[in-house]
Scaffold this motif. Structure first.
Motif, PDB file in Angstrom:
ATOM      1  N   ALA A 168      42.818  40.488  39.854  1.00  0.00           N
ATOM      2  CA  ALA A 168      44.039  39.931  39.264  1.00  0.00           C
ATOM      3  C   ALA A 168      44.822  41.006  38.516  1.00  0.00           C
ATOM      4  N   LEU A 171      46.642  43.125  41.241  1.00  0.00           N
ATOM      5  CA  LEU A 171      47.706  42.432  41.960  1.00  0.00           C
ATOM      6  C   LEU A 171      48.888  42.068  41.075  1.00  0.00           C
ATOM      7  N   GLN A 173      50.566  40.054  37.320  1.00  0.00           N
ATOM      8  CA  GLN A 173      50.524  38.820  36.545  1.00  0.00           C
ATOM      9  C   GLN A 173      51.354  37.748  37.252  1.00  0.00           C
ATOM     10  N   ASN A 174      50.713  37.022  38.168  1.00  0.00           N
ATOM     11  CA  ASN A 174      51.397  35.947  38.874  1.00  0.00           C
ATOM     12  C   ASN A 174      50.367  34.950  39.398  1.00  0.00           C
ATOM     13  N   TYR A 176      49.811  33.891  42.490  1.00  0.00           N
ATOM     14  CA  TYR A 176      49.125  34.294  43.719  1.00  0.00           C
ATOM     15  C   TYR A 176      47.944  35.214  43.412  1.00  0.00           C
ATOM     16  N   ALA A 177      48.096  36.061  42.412  1.00  0.00           N
ATOM     17  CA  ALA A 177      47.013  36.971  42.049  1.00  0.00           C
ATOM     18  C   ALA A 177      45.776  36.201  41.596  1.00  0.00           C
ATOM     19  N   ALA A 181      42.302  36.337  43.591  1.00  0.00           N
ATOM     20  CA  ALA A 181      41.186  36.911  42.838  1.00  0.00           C
ATOM     21  C   ALA A 181      39.982  35.972  42.810  1.00  0.00           C
TER      22      ALA A 181
END
Length: 315
Positions: A168, A171, A173-174, A176-177, A181
């Motif tokens: 996370a 990728l 801070q969102n 989808y991450a 993760a």
């Protein structure tokens, strides 16, 4: 001449047929056992209530999540409590607490289901690859099985939460991450479970019989071994939903969740409640209790389903 039949041959009602053994499919028998299990019923009720609240969130409140239109009523030492207008009061930002809770349930359901689906899809694919080649045997089968499982062992050597945090953080801070993760952290669990189940099924008598009849190994694996091995993996997915919901809250608590203030997340609500805990402890208690009860519901249902499908515990 009179012939007397032995008692066992006399007509009459015979012994009752055990439905657990005769005439009932595996899943139908499991459903009947779940209906008689109080823990399973409690888990189903919690899961259904959580799902209904999550899906019907827009119908349960007239406000939008993250709307801080009542921020002027919040002070460092006072946060308005429940009222006719706000059933659960306001949060520290001046948003309606009930709205944040029901939309937080929706986010937890979305994150949990999608992340578990990612872990199940990738993990089951790796497990089927390793278990299929392992069940076939031969030098190539052993090599593929070993290569796949060594990769899975590397993933297992890293704690799941630490792996999820690392992914996370990379990728970004969102939303989808978080889903990617948590799904990635679940991959080795499903891979090892399905692979072990397929290897166990590969030693069954029906596989030996199919081989003796001349069926191709690929058809035996895909048509018989894999379908009979997927049950425990589906049950594990139910249990992993509880873990996924907790890990979603953990990542949001660590600040790795969505940065959009309009997205309500139970973990982020716990963070926001820290500096207002003395004035309004309900801000932390309500999302914390919601996380615990939801995880408990999925755990109770998953454990009951596992026991209902396990031949060793059916009696």
């Amino acid at each position: 001449m009179t012939v007397t039949l032995p008692p066992s041959s006399n007509p009459g009602p015979g012994p009752a047929i055990d439905e657990e053994v005769h005439g009932v499919s595996l899943w139908r028998g499991a459903f009947r056992r779940i209906r008689r299990n109080p823990s399973a019923i409690a888990g189903v009720v919690i899961v259904l209530a959580f799902t209904v609240v999550a899906l019907a969130a827009p119908l349960l409140t007239t406000y939008q999540p993250g709307s801080a239109q009542w921020s002027g009523q919040v002070t460092p030492s006072s946060v308005p409590g429940p009222s006719d207008e706000h059933w659960l009061g306001l949060d520290r930002f001046g948003s309606d607490m009930w709205t944040q809770m029901v939309y937080g349930a929706r986010q937890s359901l979305i994150y949990g289901v999608i992340s578990t689906a990612i872990g199940l899809t990738v993990g089951a694919s790796l497990g089927a690859l390793a278990g299929g080649f392992g069940a076939v045997g031969g030098r190539i089968g052993a090599w593929v099985d070993t290569a796949v499982m060594r990769f899975v062992d590397v993933m297992l050597s890293i704690p799941s939460l630490l792996l999820a945090v690392s992914i996370a953080a990379v990728l970004g801070q969102n939303s989808y991450a978080i889903m990617i993760a948590i799904g990635t952290a679940q991959v080795p669990i499903f891979a090892r479970l399905l692979r072990g189940s397929m290897l166990s099924q590969g030693k069954s008598d029906y596989v030996l019989a199919a081989s003796a009849l001349g069926l191709r190994k690929r058809r035996i694996v895909m048509g018989h071994v894999l379908p009979n091995s997927i049950g425990p993996t589906i049950v594990q997915a139910t249990l992993n939903l509880a873990t996924a919901i907790i890990e979603v809250a953990a990542l949001s608590y660590l600040g790795l969740g969505s940065s959009d203030p309009a997205v309500a997340e139970w973990g982020r609500m716990l963070v926001a409640a820290q500096d207002r805990f003395d004035a309004a402890p309900r801000l932390a208690i309500m999302p914390g209790v919601a996380i615990a009860i939801t995880a408990l519901g999925f755990t109770l249902f998953g454990e009951a389903l596992r026991e209902a499908l396990d031949p060793r515990t059916r009696r």
